[in-house]
Write an enzyme that holds these catalytic residues in place. Structure first.
Site, mmCIF file in Angstrom:
data_model
loop_
_atom_site.group_PDB
_atom_site.id
_atom_site.type_symbol
_atom_site.label_atom_id
_atom_site.label_comp_id
_atom_site.label_asym_id
_atom_site.label_seq_id
_atom_site.Cartn_x
_atom_site.Cartn_y
_atom_site.Cartn_z
ATOM 1 C CB CYS A 117 -1.044 -0.157 1.381
ATOM 2 S SG CYS A 117 -2.138 -1.454 1.175
ATOM 3 C CG HIS A 257 -3.044 3.605 2.181
ATOM 4 N ND1 HIS A 257 -3.357 3.286 0.839
ATOM 5 C CD2 HIS A 257 -3.044 2.533 2.934
ATOM 6 C CE1 HIS A 257 -3.808 1.956 0.902
ATOM 7 N NE2 HIS A 257 -3.674 1.606 2.113
ATOM 8 C CG ASN A 286 -6.614 -0.542 0.919
ATOM 9 O OD1 ASN A 286 -6.006 -0.256 0.183
ATOM 10 N ND2 ASN A 286 -6.034 -1.063 2.097
HETATM 11 O O1 UT7 Z 1 -3.758 -1.152 3.410
HETATM 12 C C1 UT7 Z 1 -2.903 -1.876 4.355
HETATM 13 C C2 UT7 Z 1 -2.964 -1.745 5.714
HETATM 14 N N1 UT7 Z 1 -4.498 -1.908 6.182
HETATM 15 C C3 UT7 Z 1 -5.010 -1.398 6.925
HETATM 16 O O2 UT7 Z 1 -4.571 -0.324 7.501
HETATM 17 C C4 UT7 Z 1 -6.207 -1.768 7.635
HETATM 18 C C5 UT7 Z 1 -6.283 -1.576 9.077
HETATM 19 N N2 UT7 Z 1 -7.183 -2.332 10.136
HETATM 20 C C6 UT7 Z 1 -8.571 -1.941 9.708
HETATM 21 O O3 UT7 Z 1 -8.636 -1.023 8.970
HETATM 22 C C7 UT7 Z 1 -9.563 -2.511 10.637
HETATM 23 O O4 UT7 Z 1 -8.755 -3.258 11.838
HETATM 24 C C8 UT7 Z 1 -10.588 -3.539 10.262
HETATM 25 C C9 UT7 Z 1 -11.367 -2.567 9.197
HETATM 26 C C10 UT7 Z 1 -9.940 -4.457 9.308
HETATM 27 C C11 UT7 Z 1 -11.467 -4.216 11.139
HETATM 28 O O5 UT7 Z 1 -11.958 -3.094 12.118
HETATM 29 P P1 UT7 Z 1 -11.712 -3.292 13.664
HETATM 30 O O6 UT7 Z 1 -12.459 -2.079 14.065
HETATM 31 O O7 UT7 Z 1 -10.488 -3.223 13.792
HETATM 32 O O8 UT7 Z 1 -12.711 -4.641 14.062
HETATM 33 P P2 UT7 Z 1 -12.198 -5.923 14.763
HETATM 34 O O9 UT7 Z 1 -11.458 -6.496 13.857
HETATM 35 O O10 UT7 Z 1 -11.563 -5.293 16.040
HETATM 36 O O11 UT7 Z 1 -13.508 -6.465 14.947
HETATM 37 C C12 UT7 Z 1 -14.757 -5.977 15.756
HETATM 38 C C13 UT7 Z 1 -15.647 -6.751 15.775
HETATM 39 C C14 UT7 Z 1 -15.546 -8.347 15.988
HETATM 40 O O12 UT7 Z 1 -16.468 -8.933 16.755
HETATM 41 P P3 UT7 Z 1 -16.548 -9.239 18.210
HETATM 42 O O13 UT7 Z 1 -15.192 -10.213 18.476
HETATM 43 O O14 UT7 Z 1 -16.252 -7.950 18.791
HETATM 44 O O15 UT7 Z 1 -17.696 -9.726 18.482
HETATM 45 C C15 UT7 Z 1 -15.449 -8.990 14.546
HETATM 46 O O16 UT7 Z 1 -15.865 -10.251 14.526
HETATM 47 O O17 UT7 Z 1 -16.257 -6.750 14.592
HETATM 48 C C16 UT7 Z 1 -16.579 -8.105 13.895
HETATM 49 N N3 UT7 Z 1 -16.239 -7.869 12.598
HETATM 50 C C17 UT7 Z 1 -17.384 -7.788 11.698
HETATM 51 N N4 UT7 Z 1 -18.489 -7.454 11.790
HETATM 52 C C18 UT7 Z 1 -19.573 -7.182 10.815
HETATM 53 C C19 UT7 Z 1 -15.113 -8.078 11.798
HETATM 54 N N5 UT7 Z 1 -15.459 -7.886 10.455
HETATM 55 C C20 UT7 Z 1 -16.640 -7.401 10.196
HETATM 56 C C21 UT7 Z 1 -17.546 -7.351 9.175
HETATM 57 N N6 UT7 Z 1 -18.889 -7.239 9.330
HETATM 58 N N7 UT7 Z 1 -17.081 -7.237 7.993
#
Ligand code: UT7
Length: 334
Positions: A117, A257, A286
């Site tokens: 990225c 980004h 992205n």
């Molecule tokens: O470009 C390269 C670099 N990449 C990045 O910069 C991406 C960096 N990461 C992110 O943008 C975020 O971490 C994500 C968008 C990937 C995820 O968001 P988050 O706020 O960090 O979510 P999380 O992984 O902490 O998950 C929170 C909750 C979880 O449920 P529980 O355990 O709290 O019950 C996940 O299972 O959200 C759940 N979850 C979803 N729910 C509905 C994860 N993905 C989804 C989804 N829909 N698509």
């Protein structure tokens, strides 16, 4: 004394495929919702490049053709075509060689480079140094990804995030104090385990087993990457601002980004700049190496000669950093 040579961006082209995947479409594939994706990531829709045998070079060719038309460039004058991507058409030959061929850059040498990225900001610094050497005067940087080709549409933690797109810029010399004035680039290879695609390289060549184990898709530890992206993009940006003795008021644009709107907001907040942040993540998601050039492409008509910009990105490797750029021309090139 010879004047110092700076490297400027003298034009920009871009391309995104026509086909759209909305959050509703994603909600039919995996257990997620428009509400979750919009609030947690800031994406409403993304583009997908479809068609058998159609890879990044298709989008790259379109972007470079637009660039040449807008800048009245004769392709035969281009000396180097550099393609930054993580999703080349083929493992070999390079996608840059394909794009140079399809756009008539007969006299250019070509190579691909990969910084995930952060590909565009890394490629800018590489191209700028070819210009600064005094030996090159016309370089095309084409930067993009077909992320949908490595996206697992059964994994809700990654499939809403990515889309396809490509940008291209022309880099030329000037003796004015414009262009790529500083770059603050970094790599930390300990990021491997948190963000990678395991299969298809020389460590785990493609096999029935790598396919069965779904190893040909992006794997990401989202929270870990999120925290590092916020901290390291902001640190790199603040460092480059301070060492160039810029103040908050000097900065006309932050070009971040586009991985997550919450990351963009956090970086802008740490830099103390609220407005003047380029954002198009809601439309394209992205697009990896394409996010920054696609922002510049869409905001081109608002830009003025001398506008001070900080470009910042974070991606796999980890590779990240910030570039200090002074824009070189007014408005949109027709
Ligand atoms: O470009 C390269 C670099 N990449 C990045 O910069 C991406 C960096 N990461 C992110 O943008 C975020 O971490 C994500 C968008 C990937 C995820 O968001 P988050 O706020 O960090 O979510 P999380 O992984 O902490 O998950 C929170 C909750 C979880 O449920 P529980 O355990 O709290 O019950 C996940 O299972 O959200 C759940 N979850 C979803 N729910 C509905 C994860 N993905 C989804 C989804 N829909 N698509």
């Amino acid at each position: 004394m010879m004047d110092k040579i700076n490297a400027i961006i003298t034009g920009i082209g871009g391309y995104v495929p026509e086909d759209v995947i909305t959050n509703e479409d994603i909600s039919k594939m995996v257990d997620t919702s428009d509400e979750w994706i919009t609030s947690r990531v800031g994406i409403k829709e993304r583009r997908i490049l479809q068609g058998e045998g159609v890879g990044l070079s298709f989008m790259g060719t379109k972007a470079v053709e637009e660039l040449f038309a807008k800048t009245n460039t004769n392709p035969e004058d281009v000396q180097l075509v550099l393609c930054a991507t993580t999703t080349p058409d083929y493992a070999f030959p390079t996608t840059a060689s394909m794009i140079a061929y399809s756009t008539g850059c007969k006299n250019a040498f070509t190579f691909d480079m990969q910084a995930a990225c952060a590909g565009f900001i890394h490629a800018l610094e590489v191209a700028a140094n070819f210009i600064r050497s005094g030996r090159y005067s016309k370089i095309v940087v084409v930067s993009g990804d077909k992320m949908t080709s490595i996206t697992d549409y059964t994994d809700r933690t990654t499939c809403p995030l990515f889309g396809d797109g490509c940008g291209a810029v022309l880099i030329e010399p000037t003796t004015e104090e414009l262009g790529i004035l500083d770059a603050n680039l970094h790599t930390d290879g300990s990021g491997l385990e948190h963000l990678h695609m395991k299969g298809g390289g020389s460590a785990y060549p493609s096999s029935h087993e790598t396919v069965d184990k779904r190893m040909h898709y992006v794997y990401q530890d989202g929270q870990y990457v999120f925290k590092h992206a916020v901290t390291l993009m902001a640190d790199a940006s603040i460092e480059i601002v301070e060492r160039n003795r810029l103040t908050r008021d000097d900065i006309d644009w932050i070009v971040p980004h586009q991985a997550n709107l919450r990351i963009i907001d956090a970086v802008a907040r740490r830099m103390g700049v609220k407005e003047k942040v380029m954002i198009n993540i809601q439309k394209y998601g992205n697009t990896s190496a394409a996010t920054i050039p696609l922002c510049l492409w869409e905001y081109e008509d608002k830009l003025k000669k001398g506008d001070t910009m900080i470009l910042t990105a974070f991606g796999a490797g980890f590779s990240w950093g910030a570039v200090y750029l002074k824009w070189a021309y007014d408005g949109k090139k027709a």
